[in-house]
Structures are given as structure tokens and as C-alpha cells.
Write a protein that holds these residues in place. Sequence first.
Motif, PDB file in Angstrom:
ATOM      1  N   LEU A 207      26.400  19.804 -45.974  1.00  0.00           N
ATOM      2  CA  LEU A 207      27.144  20.651 -45.011  1.00  0.00           C
ATOM      3  C   LEU A 207      28.654  20.522 -45.257  1.00  0.00           C
ATOM      4  N   ARG A 208      29.107  19.303 -45.516  1.00  0.00           N
ATOM      5  CA  ARG A 208      30.536  19.081 -45.783  1.00  0.00           C
ATOM      6  C   ARG A 208      30.973  19.918 -46.977  1.00  0.00           C
ATOM      7  N   GLU A 209      30.136  20.008 -47.969  1.00  0.00           N
ATOM      8  CA  GLU A 209      30.480  20.782 -49.174  1.00  0.00           C
ATOM      9  C   GLU A 209      30.374  22.282 -48.931  1.00  0.00           C
ATOM     10  N   VAL A 210      29.326  22.703 -48.205  1.00  0.00           N
ATOM     11  CA  VAL A 210      29.174  24.154 -47.929  1.00  0.00           C
ATOM     12  C   VAL A 210      30.397  24.658 -47.153  1.00  0.00           C
ATOM     13  N   SER A 211      30.894  23.821 -46.237  1.00  0.00           N
ATOM     14  CA  SER A 211      31.981  24.301 -45.361  1.00  0.00           C
ATOM     15  C   SER A 211      33.297  24.484 -46.108  1.00  0.00           C
TER      16      SER A 211
ATOM     17  N   PRO B  65      35.230  30.705 -56.926  1.00  0.00           N
ATOM     18  CA  PRO B  65      35.841  29.366 -56.922  1.00  0.00           C
ATOM     19  C   PRO B  65      35.896  28.775 -55.518  1.00  0.00           C
ATOM     20  N   ILE B  66      35.875  27.458 -55.481  1.00  0.00           N
ATOM     21  CA  ILE B  66      35.938  26.764 -54.193  1.00  0.00           C
ATOM     22  C   ILE B  66      37.310  26.979 -53.587  1.00  0.00           C
ATOM     23  N   ASP B  67      37.362  27.026 -52.264  1.00  0.00           N
ATOM     24  CA  ASP B  67      38.609  27.215 -51.542  1.00  0.00           C
ATOM     25  C   ASP B  67      39.591  26.099 -51.921  1.00  0.00           C
ATOM     26  N   GLU B  68      40.579  26.442 -52.698  1.00  0.00           N
ATOM     27  CA  GLU B  68      41.462  25.409 -53.258  1.00  0.00           C
ATOM     28  C   GLU B  68      42.168  24.610 -52.166  1.00  0.00           C
ATOM     29  N   ASP B  69      42.561  25.288 -51.077  1.00  0.00           N
ATOM     30  CA  ASP B  69      43.432  24.525 -50.163  1.00  0.00           C
ATOM     31  C   ASP B  69      42.616  23.907 -49.018  1.00  0.00           C
ATOM     32  N   ASP B  70      41.340  23.694 -49.275  1.00  0.00           N
ATOM     33  CA  ASP B  70      40.510  23.113 -48.216  1.00  0.00           C
ATOM     34  C   ASP B  70      40.938  21.644 -48.017  1.00  0.00           C
ATOM     35  N   PRO B  71      41.294  21.249 -46.806  1.00  0.00           N
ATOM     36  CA  PRO B  71      41.871  19.908 -46.617  1.00  0.00           C
ATOM     37  C   PRO B  71      40.770  18.836 -46.727  1.00  0.00           C
ATOM     38  N   LEU B  72      40.685  18.225 -47.878  1.00  0.00           N
ATOM     39  CA  LEU B  72      39.657  17.174 -47.999  1.00  0.00           C
ATOM     40  C   LEU B  72      40.221  15.995 -48.772  1.00  0.00           C
ATOM     41  N   SER B  73      39.611  14.859 -48.624  1.00  0.00           N
ATOM     42  CA  SER B  73      40.157  13.646 -49.275  1.00  0.00           C
ATOM     43  C   SER B  73      40.071  13.810 -50.790  1.00  0.00           C
ATOM     44  N   CYS B  74      38.889  13.971 -51.278  1.00  0.00           N
ATOM     45  CA  CYS B  74      38.834  14.010 -52.747  1.00  0.00           C
ATOM     46  C   CYS B  74      37.548  14.694 -53.140  1.00  0.00           C
ATOM     47  N   ILE B  75      37.619  15.591 -54.085  1.00  0.00           N
ATOM     48  CA  ILE B  75      36.316  16.101 -54.539  1.00  0.00           C
ATOM     49  C   ILE B  75      36.222  15.937 -56.040  1.00  0.00           C
TER      50      ILE B  75
ATOM     51  N   PRO C  70      30.312   8.481 -41.533  1.00  0.00           N
ATOM     52  CA  PRO C  70      31.161   9.544 -40.961  1.00  0.00           C
ATOM     53  C   PRO C  70      31.682  10.541 -42.001  1.00  0.00           C
ATOM     54  N   ASN C  71      31.895  10.071 -43.240  1.00  0.00           N
ATOM     55  CA  ASN C  71      32.398  10.993 -44.272  1.00  0.00           C
ATOM     56  C   ASN C  71      31.353  12.000 -44.729  1.00  0.00           C
ATOM     57  N   LEU C  72      30.103  11.766 -44.379  1.00  0.00           N
ATOM     58  CA  LEU C  72      29.063  12.759 -44.677  1.00  0.00           C
ATOM     59  C   LEU C  72      28.765  13.571 -43.427  1.00  0.00           C
ATOM     60  N   ALA C  73      28.641  12.845 -42.299  1.00  0.00           N
ATOM     61  CA  ALA C  73      28.269  13.538 -41.048  1.00  0.00           C
ATOM     62  C   ALA C  73      29.383  14.466 -40.564  1.00  0.00           C
ATOM     63  N   VAL C  74      30.573  14.357 -41.181  1.00  0.00           N
ATOM     64  CA  VAL C  74      31.669  15.273 -40.820  1.00  0.00           C
ATOM     65  C   VAL C  74      31.194  16.717 -40.983  1.00  0.00           C
ATOM     66  N   GLY C  75      30.211  16.921 -41.855  1.00  0.00           N
ATOM     67  CA  GLY C  75      29.693  18.275 -42.096  1.00  0.00           C
ATOM     68  C   GLY C  75      29.153  18.930 -40.833  1.00  0.00           C
ATOM     69  N   PHE C  76      28.664  18.124 -39.901  1.00  0.00           N
ATOM     70  CA  PHE C  76      28.076  18.701 -38.668  1.00  0.00           C
ATOM     71  C   PHE C  76      29.155  19.232 -37.730  1.00  0.00           C
ATOM     72  N   GLN C  77      30.425  18.853 -37.985  1.00  0.00           N
ATOM     73  CA  GLN C  77      31.491  19.273 -37.062  1.00  0.00           C
ATOM     74  C   GLN C  77      31.920  20.723 -37.290  1.00  0.00           C
ATOM     75  N   ASP C  78      31.546  21.272 -38.430  1.00  0.00           N
ATOM     76  CA  ASP C  78      31.975  22.650 -38.720  1.00  0.00           C
ATOM     77  C   ASP C  78      31.323  23.610 -37.719  1.00  0.00           C
ATOM     78  N   PRO C  79      32.131  24.459 -37.049  1.00  0.00           N
ATOM     79  CA  PRO C  79      31.574  25.348 -36.011  1.00  0.00           C
ATOM     80  C   PRO C  79      30.547  26.346 -36.537  1.00  0.00           C
ATOM     81  N   ARG C  80      30.494  26.516 -37.868  1.00  0.00           N
ATOM     82  CA  ARG C  80      29.520  27.493 -38.413  1.00  0.00           C
ATOM     83  C   ARG C  80      28.119  26.888 -38.524  1.00  0.00           C
TER      84      ARG C  80
END
Length: 295
Positions: A93-97, A263-273, A123-133
Motif C-alpha cells: 500500500l505504501r508503494e501504491v500510494s 514513472p513514479i511520482d518523483e516528488d512523493d515525500p518518502l524516506s528512501c526508495i 510503522p514504516n510498512l503500516a504507513v500504507g494504511f494511512q492513505d485516504p484512498r
Amino acid sequence: VIPGWFSEISPMWPGEAHSLKVEKILLQQKSEYQNIMVFQSSTYGKVLVLDGVIQVTERDECAYQEMITHLPLCSIMNPKKVLVIGGGDGGVLREVSRHSSVEQIDICEIDGMVVDVSKQFFPNLAVGFQDPRVVLHVGDGVAFLKAAPEGTYDAIIVDSSDPIGPAQELFEKPFFESIAKALRPGGVVCTQAESIWLHMHIIEDIVANCRQIFKGSVNYAWTTEGTPMFINVIHQSSCSGVIGFMLCSTEGPPVDFKHPVNPIDEDDPLSCILFAIFRKEGYRFQNHVRKLSLA
Ligand SMILES: NCCCN[C@H]1CC[C@H](N)CC1
């Protein structure tokens, strides 16, 4: 078994076992479906184990979650509706978002306790559940897909455990048929499809079934007819060190999974991919590590 070590012993890989040194057992629980364990390892961070099989480690989960997500979502233009089967740890989910074109993310995980445990320890994985979508359905993915209206999804990701226990049916032909029905024409599916070093018999069955069901493209990881090599994801914590994926598309123009169109959303605020895009010329492996500051 070596005291102070966890060894991943399973009939899925007879005669071998991946072991990790244990600092501390953090949780041992039995859900309605499986035994759940979390331990702090010496070198892989926290580790989630289901029925004795490693599912995620904090150290290398990104390689798996990114590949299983971005291979399908980057292969079609503007995916909007995505379904995740399994994936209760939230990493997919974190990646899809990251994909801004996505408007709806359904996830169907059979074991609600996996979601709760992930929220508590990962928490760094479960963050995916926080996305409103995201809409979480706790239930059987087989039934969920049978009930899904035809042509609903642009992409379906099957982030399952192994075909022993709750995920067994997710490797069988009827399930793949229900995936094809739930995908729109030209939609794509990506499934966890085990290791070429351990499970060729499983992979051959899945590929044969997919070739009958999916009228667009059928790829195991990167192998296509005539490709002289398997390219899999180096995923150290999977037994044998690699894991592959089934990538298929329903009727329509063949999907070139090797060259991302979206392409993936370049400016997506994430720690590191960390993810890899394979380039056609000689399969040069381009390893993109992008440090993005957390918003
Ligand atoms: N969401 C992460 C699930 C990881 N999948 C596992 C990879 C290794 C397999 N032996 C079991 C499933």
C-alpha cells in the motif's frame, strides 16, 4: 536449531534454511489462520514470521514491495483503481500510494491480526494504511474477487504468502480466472511467484495457467520467450535469496513490462526508495536509489 537463532525451516525448501540471529522475541500469537511471530534480529531489523516463514524484514522489504508494486503500476498509463490481495503488512500500500494517478486502493487481507501486528511493530510498512484512498477488507481474497464486478480494476497485486496455509488457493487456476474477470481490458496483474531455484514446478503450473487465461502478455519476472536469462528480484530474506513475479495483462496490446510508461511520482515525500529498472540494452541493471526527505 541453533540457540538464539531463528531458522526458516519449511517443506517449501527441503534441505535448506535461512537463519537470522535473534536479539529478542517481540510477539508470538496465534490468529484464526496462522502463527504470527515478530522478533528483533541482530542484522535485519524487525522480522515478521507467519507459520515459520519470513514475510518481511525491515532491512530488505523495500526490494520486494517496490518490485511487486512498480512493475505493474509503471507498465500502464494512469492506473486509477488498484486491488491488493494479501499485503496485510501495508508495505505494498505504501508503494501504491506513490502513484498520484491512483484514485482507489482496495486491499483484501484474510488475517486482520497481521494488520494489527504490522501497525504495532512495522510503522514504516503500516504507513500504507494511512492513505485516504485505501479501503481495507478483512476477508478471503478468493471470495472478494468472485464478488468483484467485471472489469473493475486497472491493476491487481497479489502479495501472498506461500501456497501452504491460507494462501494456497491464490496459486490455483480458478483464482487467476477471477483476476482476469475483475481486470479491465488491458489491465495488469502482478503476483508473488516464488523462486526459480526452489519452485520451478509451481512456476511452470502458474505460467501454463496464465497463458490460457491472459490474452495480453504473460511474463514470469522478466523472462519472455527467447530471453536467455531469468531476472528476479534479489530479496535476501526470501529463501534462496531471490523471488520472482508473474506479470500478466488481459486482452489488448501486449504490455512491455521492461520499459515503464508511467514513472513514479518523483516528488512523493518518502524516506528512501530503492528500485531497479531494467534497461533493454543488455539488461543493464540500473539501480535507482533516491533519498527523498520525509515531508
Ligand atoms: N508483503 C511482504 C510479503 C512477502 N512475501 C513473502 C516473500 C517470501 C516468501 N517465502 C513468502 C512470502
